[in-house]
Design a protein around this motif. Structure first.
Motif, PDB file in Angstrom:
ATOM      1  N   UNK A  34      19.937  -8.666  -2.744  1.00  0.00           N
ATOM      2  CA  UNK A  34      19.910  -8.411  -1.185  1.00  0.00           C
ATOM      3  C   UNK A  34      19.040  -9.309  -0.545  1.00  0.00           C
ATOM      4  N   UNK A  35      17.789  -9.495  -1.315  1.00  0.00           N
ATOM      5  CA  UNK A  35      16.542 -10.237  -0.611  1.00  0.00           C
ATOM      6  C   UNK A  35      17.087 -11.805  -0.467  1.00  0.00           C
ATOM      7  N   UNK A  36      17.555 -12.289  -1.614  1.00  0.00           N
ATOM      8  CA  UNK A  36      17.949 -13.638  -1.769  1.00  0.00           C
ATOM      9  C   UNK A  36      19.167 -14.316  -1.236  1.00  0.00           C
ATOM     10  N   UNK A  37      20.135 -13.227  -1.299  1.00  0.00           N
ATOM     11  CA  UNK A  37      21.669 -13.667  -0.894  1.00  0.00           C
ATOM     12  C   UNK A  37      22.126 -13.118   0.229  1.00  0.00           C
ATOM     13  N   UNK A  38      22.345 -11.811   0.468  1.00  0.00           N
ATOM     14  CA  UNK A  38      22.901 -11.131   1.236  1.00  0.00           C
ATOM     15  C   UNK A  38      22.049 -11.195   2.733  1.00  0.00           C
ATOM     16  N   UNK A  39      20.800 -11.025   2.573  1.00  0.00           N
ATOM     17  CA  UNK A  39      19.933 -10.760   3.771  1.00  0.00           C
ATOM     18  C   UNK A  39      19.920 -11.815   4.809  1.00  0.00           C
ATOM     19  N   UNK A  40      20.284 -13.110   4.260  1.00  0.00           N
ATOM     20  CA  UNK A  40      20.050 -14.112   5.108  1.00  0.00           C
ATOM     21  C   UNK A  40      19.088 -14.797   5.529  1.00  0.00           C
ATOM     22  N   UNK A  41      17.969 -14.625   4.518  1.00  0.00           N
ATOM     23  CA  UNK A  41      16.660 -15.184   4.614  1.00  0.00           C
ATOM     24  C   UNK A  41      15.683 -14.534   5.094  1.00  0.00           C
ATOM     25  N   UNK A  42      15.623 -13.285   5.655  1.00  0.00           N
ATOM     26  CA  UNK A  42      14.768 -12.313   6.191  1.00  0.00           C
ATOM     27  C   UNK A  42      13.654 -12.118   5.407  1.00  0.00           C
ATOM     28  N   UNK A  47      13.413  -6.994   4.615  1.00  0.00           N
ATOM     29  CA  UNK A  47      14.308  -6.546   3.324  1.00  0.00           C
ATOM     30  C   UNK A  47      13.777  -5.304   2.776  1.00  0.00           C
ATOM     31  N   UNK A  48      12.522  -4.854   2.863  1.00  0.00           N
ATOM     32  CA  UNK A  48      11.946  -3.827   2.223  1.00  0.00           C
ATOM     33  C   UNK A  48      12.448  -2.717   3.116  1.00  0.00           C
ATOM     34  N   UNK A  49      12.270  -2.811   4.295  1.00  0.00           N
ATOM     35  CA  UNK A  49      12.793  -1.812   5.310  1.00  0.00           C
ATOM     36  C   UNK A  49      14.208  -1.295   5.226  1.00  0.00           C
ATOM     37  N   UNK A  50      14.897  -2.581   5.338  1.00  0.00           N
ATOM     38  CA  UNK A  50      16.525  -2.157   5.108  1.00  0.00           C
ATOM     39  C   UNK A  50      16.963  -1.517   4.003  1.00  0.00           C
ATOM     40  N   UNK A  51      16.336  -1.944   2.777  1.00  0.00           N
ATOM     41  CA  UNK A  51      16.658  -1.453   1.579  1.00  0.00           C
ATOM     42  C   UNK A  51      16.172  -0.048   1.445  1.00  0.00           C
ATOM     43  N   UNK A  52      15.071   0.329   1.802  1.00  0.00           N
ATOM     44  CA  UNK A  52      14.638   1.760   2.075  1.00  0.00           C
ATOM     45  C   UNK A  52      15.428   2.474   2.761  1.00  0.00           C
ATOM     46  N   UNK A  53      16.011   1.952   3.989  1.00  0.00           N
ATOM     47  CA  UNK A  53      16.895   2.637   4.799  1.00  0.00           C
ATOM     48  C   UNK A  53      18.143   3.049   4.380  1.00  0.00           C
ATOM     49  N   UNK A 384       8.248   2.312   3.092  1.00  0.00           N
ATOM     50  CA  UNK A 384       8.913   1.183   4.027  1.00  0.00           C
ATOM     51  C   UNK A 384       8.186   1.396   5.213  1.00  0.00           C
ATOM     52  N   UNK A 385       8.038   2.346   5.895  1.00  0.00           N
ATOM     53  CA  UNK A 385       7.563   2.517   7.242  1.00  0.00           C
ATOM     54  C   UNK A 385       5.912   2.098   7.051  1.00  0.00           C
ATOM     55  N   UNK A 386       5.279   2.501   5.669  1.00  0.00           N
ATOM     56  CA  UNK A 386       3.733   2.365   5.591  1.00  0.00           C
ATOM     57  C   UNK A 386       3.595   1.026   5.601  1.00  0.00           C
ATOM     58  N   UNK A 387       4.598   0.044   4.801  1.00  0.00           N
ATOM     59  CA  UNK A 387       4.695  -1.478   4.784  1.00  0.00           C
ATOM     60  C   UNK A 387       4.651  -2.113   6.102  1.00  0.00           C
ATOM     61  N   UNK A 388       5.684  -1.652   7.013  1.00  0.00           N
ATOM     62  CA  UNK A 388       5.737  -1.979   8.204  1.00  0.00           C
ATOM     63  C   UNK A 388       4.541  -1.956   9.162  1.00  0.00           C
ATOM     64  N   UNK A 389       4.021  -0.900   9.136  1.00  0.00           N
ATOM     65  CA  UNK A 389       2.960  -0.353  10.099  1.00  0.00           C
ATOM     66  C   UNK A 389       1.506  -1.059   9.553  1.00  0.00           C
ATOM     67  N   UNK A 390       1.371  -1.379   8.435  1.00  0.00           N
ATOM     68  CA  UNK A 390       0.256  -1.926   7.783  1.00  0.00           C
ATOM     69  C   UNK A 390       0.416  -3.619   7.542  1.00  0.00           C
ATOM     70  N   UNK A 391       1.829  -3.819   7.587  1.00  0.00           N
ATOM     71  CA  UNK A 391       2.071  -5.180   7.360  1.00  0.00           C
ATOM     72  C   UNK A 391       1.719  -5.831   5.822  1.00  0.00           C
ATOM     73  N   UNK A 392       1.624  -4.745   4.852  1.00  0.00           N
ATOM     74  CA  UNK A 392       1.062  -5.001   3.539  1.00  0.00           C
ATOM     75  C   UNK A 392       1.884  -4.055   2.535  1.00  0.00           C
ATOM     76  N   UNK A 393       2.749  -4.608   1.671  1.00  0.00           N
ATOM     77  CA  UNK A 393       3.403  -3.830   0.913  1.00  0.00           C
ATOM     78  C   UNK A 393       2.875  -2.985  -0.183  1.00  0.00           C
ATOM     79  N   UNK A 394       1.319  -3.366  -0.514  1.00  0.00           N
ATOM     80  CA  UNK A 394       0.415  -2.541  -1.447  1.00  0.00           C
ATOM     81  C   UNK A 394       0.399  -1.428  -0.746  1.00  0.00           C
TER      82      UNK A 394
END
Length: 438
Positions: A34-42, A47-53, A384-394
């Motif tokens: 999904x990240x490397x092929x289908x998402x078109x280089x997002x 990609x974390x947000x869309x996969x979580x959704x 996903x939302x925590x990652x988006x809000x903080x900008x950090x996947x950790x």
């Protein structure tokens, strides 16, 4: 007849078959592809947000369907038929991923959601057949056997798929497309594997018979919905079941989210796909003996205590994930997850059978799976939302700790002996209701 070798093995082989979806597709290749092929280089945050959704949408659909389908199955003796329907829905939709081309991320998500609904819907009826396959004496062992065979079966196919991905020319596949063809072929293989290993359950596991006989589909729907409303009201008398379900809702949320999002998290940290795949294989083959060993561990210290140990371990894993820096750290966490993943799932399922009325196991497993899937809505979205809000996947992985803490605290309040008494009262009341008595 319970505890027959043929029935137990046939039941457990379904886990061997459908676990290929959980390993090769859900945990392995879909997040990578999904990240490397289908998402078109997002970027990784997107990609974390869309996969979580996608995971959350699939979980929402099956969460809404699960209790209704369970009620219908209890009244109409449709458990096997509905299991087969969802299994083949999942297999066909998984095969459909072969046709999704680069950049078609919306279509990929649609196929993935439908396949996940098939996977989860089938598991609702698979779980509900457990009390009819195994006696209470063997139910912990049989539940663990299912998960163990699932890990080894799914792991073996995943190993083959990984070899295809790493050495495509050896299998007659093109090697100049970054492994894209190998992954697409792997999706098709999962579909076939899943369908083939559903057949033994179809042939050798008997549909539990209801005392009053089976009802037609229409009558089953009407009666099932009425009983569902009654169960919602009367679950107040099953306080132990309610407390356990709330605990399960929280801690299995964290478990499912880690299973579904671990590869995406590793990708976001910059680990190569080959390392992530090796880590998944480690998890599978550690989990195979660990799931069986954990049933023994549960008998040694008590099922509830064993569940609390596993919940605590997952909390530690989440914290360790926050500080993860090197690939070796990912391998260590893969080993730890393998040690506890099968145990927490198998013992949760078998422990639940001790708390519910056996006469309506499909309906109550509908509740069980409903809450599990509602939790799987919250977990990926929280991460996903925590990652988006903080900008950090950790911080996304760290946010899961709170779910394990709440789940563990709630589980300490479950009293199995009190639960047995409540079930006896519930079944007596239900029997009088069916006879038209007050």
């Amino acid at each position: 007849m319970k505890d027959t070798r043929k029935g137990i093995i046939s039941w457990a082989l379904y886990d061997w078959g459908n676990s290929a979806f959980a390993t090769t597709v859900m945990a392995g290749f879909f997040p990578i592809f999904f990240s490397a092929y289908w998402s078109g280089g997002a970027d990784s945050v997107t990609t974390t947000f869309y996969l979580g959704l996608a995971n959350s949408i699939a979980s929402l659909v099956i969460a809404l369907l699960a209790p209704v389908l369970g009620a219908i199955a209890d009244h109409g003796s449709y458990r096997k038929r509905l299991l087969v329907f969802f299994a083949f829905l999942g297999a066909v939709m998984t095969a459909g991923l072969w046709f999704v081309r680069s950049g078609q991320w919306v279509l990929a998500i649609c196929f993935y959601i439908a396949a996940t609904i098939g996977f989860s819907g089938g598991n609702t009826f698979y779980d509900s057949l457990l009390p009819s396959v195994a006696s209470e004496k063997k139910i912990d062992y049989v539940s663990g056997l299912g998960y163990s065979l699932g890990y080894i079966g799914g792991g073996l196919l995943f190993l083959l798929n990984v070899l295809m991905y790493l050495m495509p020319e050896t299998f007659g596949l093109p090697g100049d497309d970054g492994g894209a063809t190998a992954i697409r072929v792997s999706f098709f293989m999962v579909a076939i594997w899943w369908a083939v290993f559903t057949i033994p359950l179809m042939l050798f596991v008997k549909e539990p018979e209801r005392k009053e006989g089976g009802l037609g589909m229409g009558e089953s729907i009407r009666t099932g919905l009425k009983e569902l409303a009654v169960t919602f009201r009367e679950i107040k008398t099953l306080k132990t079941v309610g407390i356990f379900l709330l605990a399960y809702w929280c801690y299995i949320d964290g478990v499912d989210t880690i299973i579904r999002m671990a590869v995406d998290y590793g990708t976001a940290l910059g680990f190569p796909a080959s390392s992530l795949i090796v880590a998944l294989l480690i998890t599978q083959f550690v989990a195979f003996p660990a799931a069986l060993a954990y049933s023994w561990f549960g008998k040694l210290i008590g099922i509830r205590r064993a569940l609390l140990v596993a919940i605590g371990a997952y909390g530690v894993i989440s914290v360790m994930g926050f500080f993860m820096m090197k690939e070796i750290h990912f391998y260590i966490l893969a080993c730890l997850i393998g040690l506890f993943q099968g145990g927490i799932q198998a013992l949760s399922r078998s422990y639940y059978t001790r708390l519910i009325p056996s006469s309506r196991s499909a309906q109550f497993f509908g509740f069980f799976n409903m809450l599990g899937k509602f939790a799987a809505i919250v977990g990926p979205l929280l991460m996903s939302l925590t990652t988006v809000i903080t900008g950090d996947n950790r911080y996304g992985i760290l946010s899961l700790v709170i779910l394990f803490v709440i789940g563990g605290v709630m589980l300490t309040k479950v009293d199995e002996e009190e639960g047995r008494k409540s079930v006896a009262i519930f079944e007596s009341r239900h029997e009088r209701h069916m006879k038209g008595e007050k």
